[in-house]
Design a protein around this motif. Structure first.
Motif, PDB file in Angstrom:
ATOM      1  N   SER A  49     -14.700  -6.050  -2.776  1.00  0.00           N
ATOM      2  CA  SER A  49     -14.447  -4.637  -3.039  1.00  0.00           C
ATOM      3  C   SER A  49     -13.363  -4.136  -2.089  1.00  0.00           C
ATOM      4  CB  SER A  49     -15.739  -3.822  -2.878  1.00  0.00           C
ATOM      5  OG  SER A  49     -15.410  -2.450  -2.871  1.00  0.00           O
ATOM      6  N   GLN A  50     -12.206  -3.828  -2.678  1.00  0.00           N
ATOM      7  CA  GLN A  50     -11.059  -3.345  -1.893  1.00  0.00           C
ATOM      8  C   GLN A  50     -11.122  -1.829  -1.777  1.00  0.00           C
ATOM      9  OE1 GLN A  50      -8.995  -3.436   0.419  1.00  0.00           O
ATOM     10  NE2 GLN A  50      -7.413  -4.856  -0.301  1.00  0.00           N
ATOM     11  N   VAL A  51     -10.576  -1.283  -0.678  1.00  0.00           N
ATOM     12  CA  VAL A  51     -10.569   0.170  -0.471  1.00  0.00           C
ATOM     13  C   VAL A  51      -9.832   0.887  -1.605  1.00  0.00           C
ATOM     14  CG1 VAL A  51      -9.610   1.997   0.986  1.00  0.00           C
ATOM     15  CG2 VAL A  51     -10.668   0.005   2.056  1.00  0.00           C
ATOM     16  N   GLY A  52      -8.618   0.422  -1.899  1.00  0.00           N
ATOM     17  CA  GLY A  52      -7.788   1.095  -2.899  1.00  0.00           C
ATOM     18  C   GLY A  52      -6.390   0.539  -2.846  1.00  0.00           C
ATOM     19  N   ALA A  53      -5.413   1.403  -3.084  1.00  0.00           N
ATOM     20  CA  ALA A  53      -4.003   0.975  -3.023  1.00  0.00           C
ATOM     21  C   ALA A  53      -3.198   2.072  -2.330  1.00  0.00           C
ATOM     22  CB  ALA A  53      -3.491   0.725  -4.427  1.00  0.00           C
ATOM     23  N   GLU A  54      -3.787   2.591  -1.224  1.00  0.00           N
ATOM     24  CA  GLU A  54      -3.222   3.783  -0.590  1.00  0.00           C
ATOM     25  C   GLU A  54      -1.939   3.555   0.196  1.00  0.00           C
ATOM     26  OE1 GLU A  54      -5.854   2.098   0.343  1.00  0.00           O
ATOM     27  OE2 GLU A  54      -5.906   1.930   2.525  1.00  0.00           O
ATOM     28  N   SER A  55      -1.669   2.309   0.573  1.00  0.00           N
ATOM     29  CA  SER A  55      -0.537   2.071   1.485  1.00  0.00           C
ATOM     30  C   SER A  55       0.119   0.720   1.218  1.00  0.00           C
ATOM     31  CB  SER A  55      -1.060   2.083   2.928  1.00  0.00           C
ATOM     32  OG  SER A  55      -1.980   1.015   3.109  1.00  0.00           O
ATOM     33  N   GLY A  56       1.287   0.530   1.816  1.00  0.00           N
ATOM     34  CA  GLY A  56       1.965  -0.767   1.719  1.00  0.00           C
ATOM     35  C   GLY A  56       1.111  -1.862   2.334  1.00  0.00           C
ATOM     36  N   TRP A  57       0.419  -1.508   3.406  1.00  0.00           N
ATOM     37  CA  TRP A  57      -0.486  -2.462   4.060  1.00  0.00           C
ATOM     38  C   TRP A  57      -1.551  -2.935   3.071  1.00  0.00           C
ATOM     39  CZ3 TRP A  57      -5.452  -3.679   4.977  1.00  0.00           C
ATOM     40  CH2 TRP A  57      -5.747  -4.484   6.068  1.00  0.00           C
ATOM     41  N   ARG A  58      -2.120  -1.993   2.338  1.00  0.00           N
ATOM     42  CA  ARG A  58      -3.223  -2.334   1.423  1.00  0.00           C
ATOM     43  C   ARG A  58      -2.733  -3.234   0.300  1.00  0.00           C
ATOM     44  NH1 ARG A  58      -7.845  -2.502   3.137  1.00  0.00           N
ATOM     45  NH2 ARG A  58      -7.472  -0.520   4.185  1.00  0.00           N
ATOM     46  N   THR A  59      -1.533  -2.942  -0.204  1.00  0.00           N
ATOM     47  CA  THR A  59      -0.961  -3.763  -1.276  1.00  0.00           C
ATOM     48  C   THR A  59      -0.766  -5.193  -0.773  1.00  0.00           C
ATOM     49  OG1 THR A  59       0.175  -1.797  -2.036  1.00  0.00           O
ATOM     50  CG2 THR A  59       0.945  -3.871  -2.942  1.00  0.00           C
ATOM     51  N   ALA A  60      -0.255  -5.325   0.452  1.00  0.00           N
ATOM     52  CA  ALA A  60      -0.031  -6.667   1.023  1.00  0.00           C
ATOM     53  C   ALA A  60      -1.361  -7.387   1.246  1.00  0.00           C
ATOM     54  CB  ALA A  60       0.725  -6.548   2.343  1.00  0.00           C
ATOM     55  N   ASN A  61      -2.381  -6.636   1.620  1.00  0.00           N
ATOM     56  CA  ASN A  61      -3.713  -7.206   1.849  1.00  0.00           C
ATOM     57  C   ASN A  61      -4.312  -7.722   0.532  1.00  0.00           C
ATOM     58  OD1 ASN A  61      -6.970  -6.135   2.211  1.00  0.00           O
ATOM     59  ND2 ASN A  61      -6.137  -7.570   3.692  1.00  0.00           N
ATOM     60  N   THR A  62      -4.168  -6.926  -0.520  1.00  0.00           N
ATOM     61  CA  THR A  62      -4.671  -7.335  -1.843  1.00  0.00           C
ATOM     62  C   THR A  62      -3.961  -8.603  -2.312  1.00  0.00           C
ATOM     63  OG1 THR A  62      -5.343  -5.113  -2.473  1.00  0.00           O
ATOM     64  CG2 THR A  62      -4.803  -6.591  -4.279  1.00  0.00           C
ATOM     65  N   THR A  63      -2.645  -8.641  -2.155  1.00  0.00           N
ATOM     66  CA  THR A  63      -1.874  -9.832  -2.553  1.00  0.00           C
ATOM     67  C   THR A  63      -2.359 -11.048  -1.769  1.00  0.00           C
ATOM     68  OG1 THR A  63       0.010  -8.422  -2.997  1.00  0.00           O
ATOM     69  CG2 THR A  63       0.477 -10.765  -2.776  1.00  0.00           C
ATOM     70  N   SER A  64      -2.546 -10.876  -0.475  1.00  0.00           N
ATOM     71  CA  SER A  64      -2.994 -11.994   0.375  1.00  0.00           C
ATOM     72  C   SER A  64      -4.353 -12.524  -0.108  1.00  0.00           C
ATOM     73  CB  SER A  64      -3.098 -11.521   1.833  1.00  0.00           C
ATOM     74  OG  SER A  64      -3.717 -12.497   2.633  1.00  0.00           O
ATOM     75  N   ILE A  65      -5.261 -11.615  -0.455  1.00  0.00           N
ATOM     76  CA  ILE A  65      -6.599 -12.032  -0.883  1.00  0.00           C
ATOM     77  C   ILE A  65      -6.546 -12.730  -2.251  1.00  0.00           C
ATOM     78  CG2 ILE A  65      -8.846 -11.097  -1.659  1.00  0.00           C
ATOM     79  CD1 ILE A  65      -8.465  -9.151   0.837  1.00  0.00           C
TER      80      ILE A  65
END
Ligand code: AHR
Length: 331
Positions: free
Chosen positions: A47-63
């Protein structure tokens, strides 16, 4: 009679071949998707937080990329920055009987009930990126992520060093991350601790911009309207800092010169702003947690012991360091 012998042999060979093919087909369906047997892959509900930031997008891609590379069957859910959505997603994962649950909690509090449900269902839970404030540490196996207090402290220490000779007041405004989230709470704490011994460094305004560019811009506009003299902006992430740049420029001020800007993350856009002289300092927060998460998921699924806390290795960047690092920056 002679003529019949070879044809009988042919029939026997064909029959054997058919039998062999049939057996192989049965074997495939036993081990394949439709056969209901374990294919050896573990299933990870994330369960990801969301897509609020560039950091989050990079985190989702990494996962997502790491799950594919590690042969992990990933069930991914985007909670759109809402705790209720994360709780719902975790309950769905429990119902689906996934092997492991991982999540990045949007806020620190309010997780005990659902974590207890996962524990009762014997599904191990891994916290990634952000932690929870549950007193019962047996509710999750490990926490993989940054030391947010340290990031705030590093940001504050850099500022103290820069303003060493300053005699007059240094007015600081702070853009906080999502209210109640671990990075907002901890970065605020670390920064405040670092500047505490310097009474001329004063936080004159502090408000949440929810880790988004739009939030950063909007709150910075209010700060600028209410405070004629702002010397420093400490933004809890790059995105809010990037949004604030627009507000600062619109107010006729030069970011990075009239207002010193310190942020956290070091995503590509933030690093570009730093290299261009619009930001002044970034404390890194790495989003590349995917490979370690997959490794941990496999270990906890196999019942192996894992450390209760795994801290991400990070650094800091000045403008010169950002110029050097930017060409190699992956996210
Ligand atoms: O939890 C990590 C933080 O969340 C990052 O600093 C921020 O950009 C993100 O949204």
């Amino acid at each position: 009679m002679r003529d019949h012998l070879p044809s009988r042999r042919i029939i026997a060979v064909l029959a054997a071949a058919l039998l062999a093919t049939g057996t192989a087909a049965c074997g495939n369906s036993d081990t394949g998707d439709g056969g209901g047997k374990d294919d050896g892959k573990i299933t990870l509900g994330f369960s990801q937080v969301g897509a609020e930031s560039g950091w989050r997008t990079a985190n989702t891609t990494s996962i997502k990329e790491s799950a594919a590379a590690a042969g992990v069957d990933l069930k991914f859910d985007d909670a759109q920055q809402k705790q209720e959505n994360q709780i719902k997603a975790i309950r769905n994962f429990i119902q689906q009987k996934v092997d492991v649950i991982a999540f990045s909690p949007v806020v620190e509090s309010g997780w005990d009930t659902v974590l207890k449900e996962a524990k009762d269902a014997k599904i191990p839970v891994i916290l990634t990126d952000r932690s929870v404030d549950s007193a019962d540490k047996s509710l999750y196996k490990t926490f993989l992520g940054s030391d947010f207090v340290k990031e705030g402290r590093l940001a504050g220490e850099w500022l103290v060093e820069q303003k060493k000779g300053a005699t007059g007041p240094v007015n600081i405004v702070e853009l906080q991350g999502t209210t109640g989230s671990a990075p907002a709470n901890d970065r605020k704490k670390g920064f405040a601790e670092a500047i505490a011994a310097n009474p001329n460094l004063k936080i004159i305004a502090s408000q949440s911009g929810d880790f988004t560019r739009a939030g950063g811009k909007q709150v910075m506009e209010q700060f600028l309207k209410a405070n004629p003299k702002i010397d420093v902006l400490f933004a809890h992430n790059d995105d809010m800092g990037l949004g604030a740049l627009e507000a600062i420029t619109a107010a006729g001020k030069v970011p990075g010169k009239d207002i010193t800007i310190i942020t956290v993350d070091a995503v590509k856009d933030g690093m570009q702003a730093l290299a261009d002289g619009r930001f002044n300092f970034i404390a890194e927060c790495s989003p590349l947690l995917g490979p370690q998460l997959m490794d941990l998921a496999k270990k906890v699924h196999n019942g192996e012991e894992v450390p209760a806390r795994i801290e991400t290795q990070e650094t800091t960047f000045t403008q010169e360091q950002a110029k050097a690092a930017l060409p190699e920056r992956k996210y």
